[in-house]
Design a protein around this motif. Sequence first.
Motif, mmCIF file in Angstrom:
data_model
loop_
_atom_site.group_PDB
_atom_site.id
_atom_site.type_symbol
_atom_site.label_atom_id
_atom_site.label_comp_id
_atom_site.label_asym_id
_atom_site.label_seq_id
_atom_site.Cartn_x
_atom_site.Cartn_y
_atom_site.Cartn_z
ATOM 1 N N GLY A 1 2.354 20.343 9.948
ATOM 2 C CA GLY A 1 2.105 19.447 11.068
ATOM 3 C C GLY A 1 0.744 18.774 11.063
ATOM 4 O O GLY A 1 0.299 18.240 12.074
ATOM 5 N N LYS A 2 0.063 18.796 9.925
ATOM 6 C CA LYS A 2 -1.232 18.127 9.823
ATOM 7 C C LYS A 2 -1.038 16.618 9.866
ATOM 8 O O LYS A 2 -0.002 16.086 9.461
ATOM 9 N N THR A 3 -2.047 15.917 10.337
ATOM 10 C CA THR A 3 -2.030 14.458 10.356
ATOM 11 C C THR A 3 -2.942 13.933 9.253
ATOM 12 O O THR A 3 -3.713 14.686 8.659
ATOM 13 N N LEU A 4 -2.853 12.650 9.010
ATOM 14 C CA LEU A 4 -3.718 11.970 8.057
ATOM 15 C C LEU A 4 -4.588 11.006 8.846
ATOM 16 O O LEU A 4 -4.088 10.286 9.713
ATOM 17 N N ALA A 5 -5.885 11.011 8.599
ATOM 18 C CA ALA A 5 -6.812 10.120 9.309
ATOM 19 C C ALA A 5 -7.247 8.999 8.387
ATOM 20 O O ALA A 5 -7.336 9.176 7.168
ATOM 21 N N GLY A 6 -7.545 7.853 8.966
ATOM 22 C CA GLY A 6 -8.075 6.712 8.231
ATOM 23 C C GLY A 6 -9.373 6.267 8.874
ATOM 24 O O GLY A 6 -9.499 6.288 10.101
ATOM 25 N N LEU A 7 -10.340 5.882 8.030
ATOM 26 C CA LEU A 7 -11.648 5.447 8.529
ATOM 27 C C LEU A 7 -12.007 4.088 7.973
ATOM 28 O O LEU A 7 -11.758 3.790 6.805
ATOM 29 N N ASP A 8 -12.634 3.284 8.821
ATOM 30 C CA ASP A 8 -13.244 2.020 8.412
ATOM 31 C C ASP A 8 -14.719 2.128 8.786
ATOM 32 O O ASP A 8 -15.061 2.106 9.970
ATOM 33 N N VAL B 1 -8.547 9.339 4.702
ATOM 34 C CA VAL B 1 -8.591 8.186 3.811
ATOM 35 C C VAL B 1 -9.716 7.278 4.292
ATOM 36 O O VAL B 1 -9.793 6.970 5.483
ATOM 37 N N ILE B 2 -10.581 6.888 3.382
ATOM 38 C CA ILE B 2 -11.710 6.008 3.710
ATOM 39 C C ILE B 2 -11.467 4.651 3.059
ATOM 40 O O ILE B 2 -11.190 4.579 1.853
ATOM 41 N N GLY B 3 -11.589 3.599 3.852
ATOM 42 C CA GLY B 3 -11.502 2.265 3.282
ATOM 43 C C GLY B 3 -12.688 2.018 2.373
ATOM 44 O O GLY B 3 -13.827 2.242 2.757
ATOM 45 N N ALA C 1 -9.882 10.634 0.354
ATOM 46 C CA ALA C 1 -9.350 9.709 -0.650
ATOM 47 C C ALA C 1 -9.832 8.311 -0.278
ATOM 48 O O ALA C 1 -10.026 7.996 0.900
ATOM 49 N N PHE C 2 -10.037 7.488 -1.292
ATOM 50 C CA PHE C 2 -10.463 6.109 -1.059
ATOM 51 C C PHE C 2 -9.262 5.176 -1.165
ATOM 52 O O PHE C 2 -8.341 5.407 -1.940
ATOM 53 N N TRP C 3 -9.306 4.102 -0.371
ATOM 54 C CA TRP C 3 -8.251 3.092 -0.370
ATOM 55 C C TRP C 3 -8.904 1.717 -0.359
ATOM 56 O O TRP C 3 -9.784 1.447 0.458
ATOM 57 N N ASP C 4 -8.486 0.869 -1.270
ATOM 58 C CA ASP C 4 -9.013 -0.495 -1.362
ATOM 59 C C ASP C 4 -8.735 -1.213 -0.049
ATOM 60 O O ASP C 4 -7.587 -1.404 0.336
ATOM 61 N N GLU C 5 -9.793 -1.573 0.649
ATOM 62 C CA GLU C 5 -9.620 -2.170 1.976
ATOM 63 C C GLU C 5 -9.829 -3.673 1.996
ATOM 64 O O GLU C 5 -10.020 -4.263 3.057
ATOM 65 N N ARG C 6 -9.782 -4.319 0.831
ATOM 66 C CA ARG C 6 -9.982 -5.767 0.819
ATOM 67 C C ARG C 6 -9.103 -6.443 1.859
ATOM 68 O O ARG C 6 -7.902 -6.205 1.914
ATOM 69 N N LEU C 7 -9.712 -7.247 2.683
ATOM 70 C CA LEU C 7 -9.058 -8.064 3.711
ATOM 71 C C LEU C 7 -8.451 -7.269 4.864
ATOM 72 O O LEU C 7 -7.758 -7.831 5.704
ATOM 73 N N SER C 8 -8.719 -5.972 4.962
ATOM 74 C CA SER C 8 -8.146 -5.191 6.066
ATOM 75 C C SER C 8 -8.690 -5.656 7.414
ATOM 76 O O SER C 8 -7.940 -5.756 8.384
ATOM 77 N N THR C 9 -9.980 -5.943 7.486
ATOM 78 C CA THR C 9 -10.554 -6.395 8.752
ATOM 79 C C THR C 9 -10.001 -7.770 9.122
ATOM 80 O O THR C 9 -9.712 -8.032 10.288
ATOM 81 N N VAL C 10 -9.814 -8.626 8.124
ATOM 82 C CA VAL C 10 -9.242 -9.951 8.382
ATOM 83 C C VAL C 10 -7.825 -9.807 8.930
ATOM 84 O O VAL C 10 -7.462 -10.452 9.918
ATOM 85 N N ALA C 11 -7.026 -8.946 8.307
ATOM 86 C CA ALA C 11 -5.650 -8.733 8.766
ATOM 87 C C ALA C 11 -5.626 -8.125 10.161
ATOM 88 O O ALA C 11 -4.806 -8.520 11.008
ATOM 89 N N ALA C 12 -6.514 -7.165 10.402
ATOM 90 C CA ALA C 12 -6.566 -6.536 11.722
ATOM 91 C C ALA C 12 -6.957 -7.555 12.785
ATOM 92 O O ALA C 12 -6.361 -7.595 13.871
ATOM 93 N N GLU C 13 -7.938 -8.390 12.487
ATOM 94 C CA GLU C 13 -8.357 -9.394 13.472
ATOM 95 C C GLU C 13 -7.244 -10.393 13.738
ATOM 96 O O GLU C 13 -7.006 -10.778 14.882
ATOM 97 N N ARG C 14 -6.545 -10.792 12.698
ATOM 98 C CA ARG C 14 -5.427 -11.721 12.875
ATOM 99 C C ARG C 14 -4.376 -11.114 13.820
ATOM 100 O O ARG C 14 -3.849 -11.794 14.694
ATOM 101 N N THR C 15 -4.100 -9.828 13.650
ATOM 102 C CA THR C 15 -3.132 -9.150 14.511
ATOM 103 C C THR C 15 -3.615 -9.120 15.958
ATOM 104 O O THR C 15 -2.839 -9.384 16.886
#
Length: 161
Positions: free
Chosen positions: A16-23, A72-74, A106-120
Amino acid sequence: MSISTIEELPAHLAGGKTLAGLDLGDKTIGVAVSDRGLSFAHPRPVIIRKKFSVDATALLDLLGRENAGAVVIGLPVNMDGSEGPRAQASRAFVRNIARMTELPFAFWDERLSTVAAERTLIEMDMSRAKRKTKIDSAAAAFILQGVLDRLHALGEEITPR
């Protein structure tokens, strides 16, 4: 220090563990956490950055309350795939916080994530002032959702046991 690949994450998420993401931003840390079914990313309030020890304590407390099994870290790589100062700062943050916890990162390529989030957020007709307070956590949710979708696409068994 425990650095994992995306493919290794499911091994840390049983029970029942969760996965966290960080920006990681200069002024805030955006945080998102998966549901226990590991299907959806949910943004959490940002952590206002002060100094590393205070930030790390606040973050680790939040991850404990959310029952996180991994993080997961962007990784803000440049558009050409190279790593600049922001990517180096993200790697340094992980090196430092990994000394304080057993959680794998773990690292995750975050290219354009902020742009996509702002668009949303714009599509949700959110005001500029409100977007400013939500953007980093929305970007963290975008990063985390990408990882969750990738795990499902790989056919990895990520159903909690």
